[in-house]
Design a protein around this motif. Structure first.
Motif, PDB file in Angstrom:
ATOM      1  N   ASP A 133      25.048   4.478 -56.227  1.00  0.00           N
ATOM      2  CA  ASP A 133      25.710   3.117 -56.676  1.00  0.00           C
ATOM      3  C   ASP A 133      24.812   2.271 -56.090  1.00  0.00           C
ATOM      4  N   ASN A 134      24.793   0.897 -56.224  1.00  0.00           N
ATOM      5  CA  ASN A 134      24.035  -0.039 -55.590  1.00  0.00           C
ATOM      6  C   ASN A 134      25.028  -1.329 -55.187  1.00  0.00           C
ATOM      7  N   VAL A 135      25.778  -1.164 -54.071  1.00  0.00           N
ATOM      8  CA  VAL A 135      26.793  -2.128 -53.525  1.00  0.00           C
ATOM      9  C   VAL A 135      25.826  -3.247 -52.644  1.00  0.00           C
ATOM     10  N   PHE A 136      24.942  -3.359 -52.285  1.00  0.00           N
ATOM     11  CA  PHE A 136      24.315  -4.254 -51.759  1.00  0.00           C
ATOM     12  C   PHE A 136      23.092  -5.065 -52.348  1.00  0.00           C
ATOM     13  N   ASP A 137      22.958  -6.218 -51.918  1.00  0.00           N
ATOM     14  CA  ASP A 137      22.151  -7.191 -52.725  1.00  0.00           C
ATOM     15  C   ASP A 137      20.739  -6.718 -52.463  1.00  0.00           C
ATOM     16  N   HIS A 138      19.893  -6.983 -53.409  1.00  0.00           N
ATOM     17  CA  HIS A 138      18.309  -6.849 -53.466  1.00  0.00           C
ATOM     18  C   HIS A 138      17.731  -8.308 -53.281  1.00  0.00           C
ATOM     19  N   THR A 139      18.339  -9.343 -52.729  1.00  0.00           N
ATOM     20  CA  THR A 139      17.691 -10.540 -52.710  1.00  0.00           C
ATOM     21  C   THR A 139      16.209 -10.550 -51.853  1.00  0.00           C
ATOM     22  N   PRO A 140      15.394 -11.347 -52.465  1.00  0.00           N
ATOM     23  CA  PRO A 140      14.064 -11.083 -51.718  1.00  0.00           C
ATOM     24  C   PRO A 140      14.098 -11.472 -50.312  1.00  0.00           C
ATOM     25  N   TYR A 141      13.333 -10.646 -49.558  1.00  0.00           N
ATOM     26  CA  TYR A 141      13.366 -10.796 -48.106  1.00  0.00           C
ATOM     27  C   TYR A 141      14.461 -10.310 -47.324  1.00  0.00           C
ATOM     28  N   SER A 142      15.204  -9.422 -47.994  1.00  0.00           N
ATOM     29  CA  SER A 142      16.445  -9.063 -47.154  1.00  0.00           C
ATOM     30  C   SER A 142      16.175  -7.670 -46.317  1.00  0.00           C
ATOM     31  N   SER A 143      16.565  -7.670 -45.190  1.00  0.00           N
ATOM     32  CA  SER A 143      16.268  -6.438 -44.457  1.00  0.00           C
ATOM     33  C   SER A 143      17.403  -5.502 -44.273  1.00  0.00           C
ATOM     34  N   PHE A 144      17.175  -4.077 -44.160  1.00  0.00           N
ATOM     35  CA  PHE A 144      18.301  -3.252 -44.208  1.00  0.00           C
ATOM     36  C   PHE A 144      17.523  -2.355 -43.064  1.00  0.00           C
ATOM     37  N   THR A 145      18.547  -1.593 -42.519  1.00  0.00           N
ATOM     38  CA  THR A 145      18.259  -0.314 -41.634  1.00  0.00           C
ATOM     39  C   THR A 145      18.619   0.830 -42.461  1.00  0.00           C
ATOM     40  N   ALA A 146      17.476   1.729 -42.726  1.00  0.00           N
ATOM     41  CA  ALA A 146      17.956   2.917 -43.482  1.00  0.00           C
ATOM     42  C   ALA A 146      18.083   3.779 -42.150  1.00  0.00           C
ATOM     43  N   VAL A 147      19.324   4.694 -42.140  1.00  0.00           N
ATOM     44  CA  VAL A 147      19.455   5.891 -41.300  1.00  0.00           C
ATOM     45  C   VAL A 147      19.837   6.996 -41.790  1.00  0.00           C
ATOM     46  N   ILE A 148      18.855   8.080 -41.527  1.00  0.00           N
ATOM     47  CA  ILE A 148      19.127   9.602 -41.738  1.00  0.00           C
ATOM     48  C   ILE A 148      19.707  10.461 -40.915  1.00  0.00           C
ATOM     49  N   THR A 149      20.600  11.250 -41.065  1.00  0.00           N
ATOM     50  CA  THR A 149      21.241  11.962 -40.190  1.00  0.00           C
ATOM     51  C   THR A 149      20.939  13.418 -40.392  1.00  0.00           C
ATOM     52  N   THR A 150      20.658  14.486 -39.679  1.00  0.00           N
ATOM     53  CA  THR A 150      20.367  15.636 -39.810  1.00  0.00           C
ATOM     54  C   THR A 150      21.469  16.661 -39.459  1.00  0.00           C
ATOM     55  N   GLU A 151      21.381  17.717 -39.648  1.00  0.00           N
ATOM     56  CA  GLU A 151      22.473  18.691 -39.552  1.00  0.00           C
ATOM     57  C   GLU A 151      22.738  18.728 -38.054  1.00  0.00           C
ATOM     58  N   ARG A 152      21.757  19.045 -37.540  1.00  0.00           N
ATOM     59  CA  ARG A 152      21.615  19.045 -35.874  1.00  0.00           C
ATOM     60  C   ARG A 152      22.149  17.980 -35.003  1.00  0.00           C
ATOM     61  N   GLY A 153      22.130  16.657 -35.841  1.00  0.00           N
ATOM     62  CA  GLY A 153      22.521  15.421 -35.187  1.00  0.00           C
ATOM     63  C   GLY A 153      21.673  14.521 -34.898  1.00  0.00           C
ATOM     64  N   SER A 154      20.156  14.888 -35.251  1.00  0.00           N
ATOM     65  CA  SER A 154      19.420  14.067 -34.999  1.00  0.00           C
ATOM     66  C   SER A 154      19.736  12.499 -35.922  1.00  0.00           C
ATOM     67  N   ILE A 155      19.353  11.553 -35.446  1.00  0.00           N
ATOM     68  CA  ILE A 155      19.466  10.201 -36.006  1.00  0.00           C
ATOM     69  C   ILE A 155      17.964   9.544 -36.132  1.00  0.00           C
ATOM     70  N   ILE A 156      17.629   9.319 -37.318  1.00  0.00           N
ATOM     71  CA  ILE A 156      16.357   8.659 -37.565  1.00  0.00           C
ATOM     72  C   ILE A 156      16.495   7.379 -38.298  1.00  0.00           C
ATOM     73  N   SER A 157      15.804   6.295 -37.872  1.00  0.00           N
ATOM     74  CA  SER A 157      16.343   5.020 -38.598  1.00  0.00           C
ATOM     75  C   SER A 157      15.052   4.302 -38.565  1.00  0.00           C
ATOM     76  N   THR A 158      15.044   3.582 -39.520  1.00  0.00           N
ATOM     77  CA  THR A 158      13.759   2.345 -39.846  1.00  0.00           C
ATOM     78  C   THR A 158      14.408   1.069 -40.588  1.00  0.00           C
ATOM     79  N   GLN A 159      13.679   0.137 -40.292  1.00  0.00           N
ATOM     80  CA  GLN A 159      14.156  -1.038 -41.128  1.00  0.00           C
ATOM     81  C   GLN A 159      13.099  -1.399 -42.125  1.00  0.00           C
ATOM     82  N   VAL A 160      13.563  -1.828 -43.302  1.00  0.00           N
ATOM     83  CA  VAL A 160      12.985  -1.965 -44.578  1.00  0.00           C
ATOM     84  C   VAL A 160      13.470  -3.145 -45.167  1.00  0.00           C
TER      85      VAL A 160
END
Length: 152
Positions: free
Chosen positions: A122-149
């Motif tokens: 579901d898409n609850v956030f806006d895709h306006t041009p040049y909007s920045s988001f931080t994508a965060v991935i969490t693994t089962e062992r608790g590692s947190i990987i993030s990047t800005q898009v």
């Protein structure tokens, strides 16, 4: 009248005391050995979990945004040497760290060099041009990987 008392000889009392000390010492050594073995096993498990966590390495690539219908797609690639399990994907506002979208993943098992394509349900956030988001991935062992898009 003198009464002779018969008591235990020094040799017998010394033998009783030595036996008691030997039994208590044996009990103490066996207890400490089992306690040490348990602590060593816990330490080894903790060490292995932390080493495996360090070996987890994920790259977030090919993030793209669709405007009609609105959704976000992202490819997650395991570049580490261990298999891992992705349990959570989250998009945050980079300024406020407010969660814009979060989803629990049930089929995120990745072997080394394997990729997983994630698409927002579901898409609850806006895709306006040049909007920045931080994508965060969490693994089962608790590692947190993030990047800005950023949207195009």
């Amino acid at each position: 009248m003198l009464c002779k008392r018969r008591g235990l000889s020094n040799i017998v009392t010394a033998a009783i005391l030595l036996s008691a000390v030997a039994l208590m010492g044996t009990g103490l050594v066996s207890w400490s050995q089992s306690n040490l073995t348990e602590r060593q096993a816990n330490l080894n498990t903790s060490f292995q979990n932390n080493i495996n966590k360090l070996k987890e390495s994920v790259i977030l690539e090919y993030v793209w945004f669709s405007s009609s219908p609105k959704f976000t797609n992202m490819t997650i690639t395991n570049i580490g040497t261990n298999s891992l399990n992705i349990v959570d994907v989250e998009f945050r506002n980079p300024d406020t760290q407010q969660t814009l979208h979060e989803e629990t993943i049930s089929d995120g098992q990745l072997s080394p060099s394997e990729s997983y394509s994630y698409q927002t349900s579901d898409n609850v956030f806006d895709h306006t041009p040049y909007s920045s988001f931080t994508a965060v991935i969490t693994t089962e062992r608790g590692s947190i990987i993030s990047t800005q898009v950023t949207t195009p």
